[in-house]
Design a protein around this motif. Structure first.
Motif, PDB file in Angstrom:
ATOM      1  N   VAL A  43       0.772  -1.119   0.167  1.00  0.00           N
ATOM      2  CA  VAL A  43      -0.080  -0.140  -0.018  1.00  0.00           C
ATOM      3  C   VAL A  43       0.776   1.298  -0.222  1.00  0.00           C
ATOM      4  O   VAL A  43       1.657   0.911   0.918  1.00  0.00           O
ATOM      5  N   PRO A  44       0.988   2.373  -0.957  1.00  0.00           N
ATOM      6  CA  PRO A  44       1.930   3.535  -0.741  1.00  0.00           C
ATOM      7  C   PRO A  44       1.475   4.227   0.207  1.00  0.00           C
ATOM      8  O   PRO A  44       0.664   3.746   0.879  1.00  0.00           O
ATOM      9  N   GLN A  45       2.578   4.604   0.564  1.00  0.00           N
ATOM     10  CA  GLN A  45       2.844   5.681   1.726  1.00  0.00           C
ATOM     11  C   GLN A  45       2.912   6.797   1.414  1.00  0.00           C
ATOM     12  O   GLN A  45       3.681   7.296   0.816  1.00  0.00           O
ATOM     13  N   THR A  46       1.870   7.507   2.635  1.00  0.00           N
ATOM     14  CA  THR A  46       2.362   9.059   2.056  1.00  0.00           C
ATOM     15  C   THR A  46       3.330   9.464   2.846  1.00  0.00           C
ATOM     16  O   THR A  46       2.892   9.736   3.602  1.00  0.00           O
ATOM     17  N   LEU A  47       4.351  10.899   2.647  1.00  0.00           N
ATOM     18  CA  LEU A  47       5.694  10.646   3.307  1.00  0.00           C
ATOM     19  C   LEU A  47       5.524  12.607   2.743  1.00  0.00           C
ATOM     20  O   LEU A  47       4.760  13.339   1.981  1.00  0.00           O
ATOM     21  N   LYS A  48       6.307  13.443   3.475  1.00  0.00           N
ATOM     22  CA  LYS A  48       6.387  15.461   3.243  1.00  0.00           C
ATOM     23  C   LYS A  48       8.183  15.293   3.325  1.00  0.00           C
ATOM     24  O   LYS A  48       8.736  14.593   4.152  1.00  0.00           O
ATOM     25  N   ALA A  49       8.784  16.422   2.357  1.00  0.00           N
ATOM     26  CA  ALA A  49       9.910  16.869   2.173  1.00  0.00           C
ATOM     27  C   ALA A  49       9.758  17.128   4.093  1.00  0.00           C
ATOM     28  O   ALA A  49       9.152  18.651   3.972  1.00  0.00           O
ATOM     29  N   THR A  50      11.545  16.805   4.024  1.00  0.00           N
ATOM     30  CA  THR A  50      11.258  17.805   5.090  1.00  0.00           C
ATOM     31  C   THR A  50      12.214  19.566   4.772  1.00  0.00           C
ATOM     32  O   THR A  50      12.464  19.855   6.120  1.00  0.00           O
ATOM     33  N   THR A  51      12.881  19.348   3.562  1.00  0.00           N
ATOM     34  CA  THR A  51      13.446  20.338   3.053  1.00  0.00           C
ATOM     35  C   THR A  51      13.569  20.915   1.716  1.00  0.00           C
ATOM     36  O   THR A  51      12.469  19.487   1.335  1.00  0.00           O
ATOM     37  N   THR A  52      13.826  21.777   0.971  1.00  0.00           N
ATOM     38  CA  THR A  52      13.551  21.414  -0.309  1.00  0.00           C
ATOM     39  C   THR A  52      14.486  20.202  -0.769  1.00  0.00           C
ATOM     40  O   THR A  52      15.419  20.267  -0.491  1.00  0.00           O
ATOM     41  N   VAL A  53      13.926  19.396  -1.502  1.00  0.00           N
ATOM     42  CA  VAL A  53      14.762  18.037  -2.384  1.00  0.00           C
ATOM     43  C   VAL A  53      14.468  18.293  -3.246  1.00  0.00           C
ATOM     44  O   VAL A  53      13.050  18.519  -4.475  1.00  0.00           O
ATOM     45  N   ASN A  54      15.033  17.504  -4.537  1.00  0.00           N
ATOM     46  CA  ASN A  54      15.169  17.287  -5.981  1.00  0.00           C
ATOM     47  C   ASN A  54      14.567  16.083  -6.234  1.00  0.00           C
ATOM     48  O   ASN A  54      14.181  14.636  -5.631  1.00  0.00           O
ATOM     49  N   LEU A  55      13.162  16.405  -6.997  1.00  0.00           N
ATOM     50  CA  LEU A  55      13.103  14.939  -7.518  1.00  0.00           C
ATOM     51  C   LEU A  55      13.431  14.113  -9.038  1.00  0.00           C
ATOM     52  O   LEU A  55      13.686  15.170  -9.849  1.00  0.00           O
ATOM     53  N   ARG A  56      14.195  13.525  -8.995  1.00  0.00           N
ATOM     54  CA  ARG A  56      14.771  12.774 -10.255  1.00  0.00           C
ATOM     55  C   ARG A  56      14.465  11.814 -11.079  1.00  0.00           C
ATOM     56  O   ARG A  56      13.447  11.384 -10.733  1.00  0.00           O
ATOM     57  N   SER A  57      14.821  11.641 -12.572  1.00  0.00           N
ATOM     58  CA  SER A  57      14.557  10.686 -12.711  1.00  0.00           C
ATOM     59  C   SER A  57      15.118   9.544 -12.878  1.00  0.00           C
ATOM     60  O   SER A  57      14.448   7.898 -12.893  1.00  0.00           O
ATOM     61  N   GLY A  58      15.802   9.098 -11.961  1.00  0.00           N
ATOM     62  CA  GLY A  58      16.545   7.761 -11.027  1.00  0.00           C
ATOM     63  C   GLY A  58      16.387   8.089  -9.828  1.00  0.00           C
ATOM     64  O   GLY A  58      17.617   8.957  -9.248  1.00  0.00           O
ATOM     65  N   PRO A  59      17.109   6.381  -9.173  1.00  0.00           N
ATOM     66  CA  PRO A  59      17.482   6.574  -8.039  1.00  0.00           C
ATOM     67  C   PRO A  59      19.272   7.214  -7.800  1.00  0.00           C
ATOM     68  O   PRO A  59      19.655   5.988  -7.511  1.00  0.00           O
ATOM     69  N   GLY A  60      19.696   8.510  -7.777  1.00  0.00           N
ATOM     70  CA  GLY A  60      20.874   9.090  -7.867  1.00  0.00           C
ATOM     71  C   GLY A  60      20.335  10.457  -8.250  1.00  0.00           C
ATOM     72  O   GLY A  60      20.746  10.522  -8.878  1.00  0.00           O
ATOM     73  N   THR A  61      21.900  10.877  -7.262  1.00  0.00           N
ATOM     74  CA  THR A  61      22.221  12.488  -7.939  1.00  0.00           C
ATOM     75  C   THR A  61      22.521  12.646  -9.112  1.00  0.00           C
ATOM     76  O   THR A  61      22.549  13.399  -9.649  1.00  0.00           O
TER      77      THR A  61
END
Length: 111
Positions: A43-61
């Motif tokens: 079941v999907p979990q709803t989370l909140k960002a704790t600071t400004t953070v990037n949404l990325r196209s893959g799992p890594g910087t």
């Protein structure tokens, strides 16, 4: 007990899909092959960002930023992957990038 709980959750998810016409579980959404099958949330979990953070196209910087989540932006997590840190894949639920799908570093999200 686990099998019974899983069956009950599956039935509830199916019922909510029929009633609301919305995907009720991660399996109803096309997830990237990078999502390990054993790490997809039932079941999907709803989370909140704790600071400004990037949404990325893959799992890594090293992946392209698709936008950013401001502090307190809601994010619906469908799976996680572990590399040098944990990354969560999901959908932005609020803010400027609402509706976009992507990866966010787990250390910047909270329940």
């Amino acid at each position: 007990m686990r099998k019974e709980l899983a069956a009950l959750l599956g039935a509830a998810a199916m019922a909510s899909t029929l009633v609301m016409g919305l995907p009720a579980t991660a399996s109803a959404v096309t997830l990237p092959s990078a999502c390990p099958k054993d790490l997809i949330l039932p079941v999907p979990q709803t989370l909140k960002a704790t600071t400004t953070v990037n949404l990325r196209s893959g799992p890594g910087t090293s992946y392209t930023a698709k936008g950013s989540l401001a502090t307190s932006t809601k994010f619906e997590q469908y799976c996680s992957t572990y590399k040098s840190q944990t990354w969560d894949y999901g959908k932005v639920l609020s803010g400027a990038n609402k509706g976009k799908w992507g990866w966010v570093a787990d250390s910047y999200l909270k329940y």
